[in-house]
Design an enzyme around this catalytic site. Structure first.
Site, PDB file in Angstrom:
ATOM      1  N   GLU A   1       0.772  -1.223  -0.095  1.00 24.22           N
ATOM      2  CA  GLU A   1       0.076  -0.053   0.198  1.00 24.22           C
ATOM      3  C   GLU A   1       0.849   1.286   0.028  1.00 24.22           C
ATOM      4  O   GLU A   1       2.036   1.331   0.643  1.00 24.22           O
ATOM      5  CB  GLU A   1      -0.921   0.076   1.291  1.00 24.22           C
TER       6      GLU A   1
ATOM      7  N   LYS B   1      -9.893   2.524  -2.390  1.00 22.43           N
ATOM      8  CA  LYS B   1     -10.017   2.023  -0.994  1.00 22.43           C
ATOM      9  C   LYS B   1     -11.293   2.397  -0.304  1.00 22.43           C
ATOM     10  O   LYS B   1     -11.813   3.653  -0.197  1.00 22.43           O
ATOM     11  CB  LYS B   1      -8.793   2.379   0.028  1.00 22.43           C
TER      12      LYS B   1
ATOM     13  N   CYS C   1      -5.566  -2.782   2.093  1.00 17.61           N
ATOM     14  CA  CYS C   1      -5.566  -2.922   3.725  1.00 17.61           C
ATOM     15  C   CYS C   1      -6.661  -3.015   4.585  1.00 17.61           C
ATOM     16  O   CYS C   1      -7.109  -3.945   4.633  1.00 17.61           O
ATOM     17  CB  CYS C   1      -4.579  -1.714   4.006  1.00 17.61           C
TER      18      CYS C   1
END
Length: 293
Positions: free
Chosen positions: A48, A119, A152
């Site tokens: 990330e 995300k 993540c």
């Protein structure tokens, strides 16, 4: 030459990232991608925010390193390497679109930008500078297989894996910046993070290959956990977890189409035997809403 067979060599490119040092981080990425390509990698996943790190003091610092996707130099590097070696590369970076910032996972391929995922679940201080993703949960069809992306904290929500699996993903790629929580969470050996466990558990729950790549190194008081992992469709770590304190590349030779053999046992298929009379088949997801964007 583009690799178009379903057997693939998948790689986790576990980098040591220097906070804010974009040129140094891109040089590290170029070196490690080149090494993975030399070892025959077909699909590789970087951490990330591979180009910048993730520890920021204010929004201005984030804007200073944000880039358009495509159009920025970091995406350009991924596209250059993917085309030159005929491979697919996943990495996350800060994307700027007008006044908004997103933590965006990019999928670069020999044919160019295959797609991107923003995300969905900002983490901790990230809520002060990025917008929650607005592109849904797409699955990208490529010659080597169907690729889903998360970033993540998205991996902490089982709905994300299930929705990608229900859309036919063969492999789910997850760039992480997972911190070392061994002392504060009292994790037993050999664990420094739960990220690798999440990858293995969701691979098993959805009968899908999962590739999770964390970073190593330290920024201020934050130490990152490494322990990248490649989990097969039965949740087994077929590569890793990697070390927690060094750069490393993990490799696994897989047939991506194995994820489509979801009905391998007539009485024990995680997807076929869901109790959709009790809960909804699609978890309420509306892919049509996002295909219009």
């Amino acid at each position: 030459m583009e690799k178009n067979q379903s057997p693939a060599r998948v790689a986790c490119v576990q980098m040591d990232i220097e906070q804010g040092q974009v040129e140094k981080n891109l040089a590290t990425a170029r070196r490690m991608i080149g090494e993975a390509c030399a070892q025959g990698a077909t699909l590789m996943v970087l951490p990330e925010l591979f180009n910048t790190g993730c520890v920021f003091d204010n929004r201005a610092q984030v804007f200073a390193v944000a880039e358009p996707v495509p159009g920025g130099k970091s995406t350009a590097l991924l596209l250059e390497m993917a085309k030159a070696h005929g491979v697919y590369i996943v990495a996350s970076l800060v994307e700027q679109e007008g006044p908004d910032l997103f933590n965006t996972a990019v999928l670069a391929g020999p044919e160019g930008l295959v797609g991107k995922f923003r995300k969905l679940h900002p983490c901790e201080d990230e809520v002060y500078w990025i917008e929650p993703g607005n592109l849904g949960l797409p699955v990208f069809h490529t010659p080597i297989g169907r690729i889903g992306l998360l970033v993540c904290l998205d991996a902490y929500y089982p709905e994300t894996f299930r929705i990608l699996a229900m859309q036919g993903a063969d492999v789910i790629c997850v760039p992480f910046n997972a911190g070392d929580v061994k002392k504060s969470r009292h994790l037993p050996d050999p664990y420094y993070t739960m990220a690798s466990t999440l990858c293995m558990a969701n691979a098993l729950s959805n009968h899908v290959l999962v590739v999770g790549t964390d970073r190593v190194g330290k920024t201020g008081s934050v130490r990152f956990a490494g322990q990248s992992v490649i989990a097969d469709q039965w949740g087994a770590p077929i590569a890793g977890p990697a070390h927690n304190d060094r750069e490393e590349i993990l490799y696994a030779d897989v047939d991506l189409c194995d994820s489509r053999r979801k009905y391998f046992h007539p009485t024990n298929s995680r997807l076929a035997n869901r109790r959709t009379d009790v809960y909804s088949a699609d978890l309420g997801y509306c892919p049509e809403k996002y295909r219009k964007q």
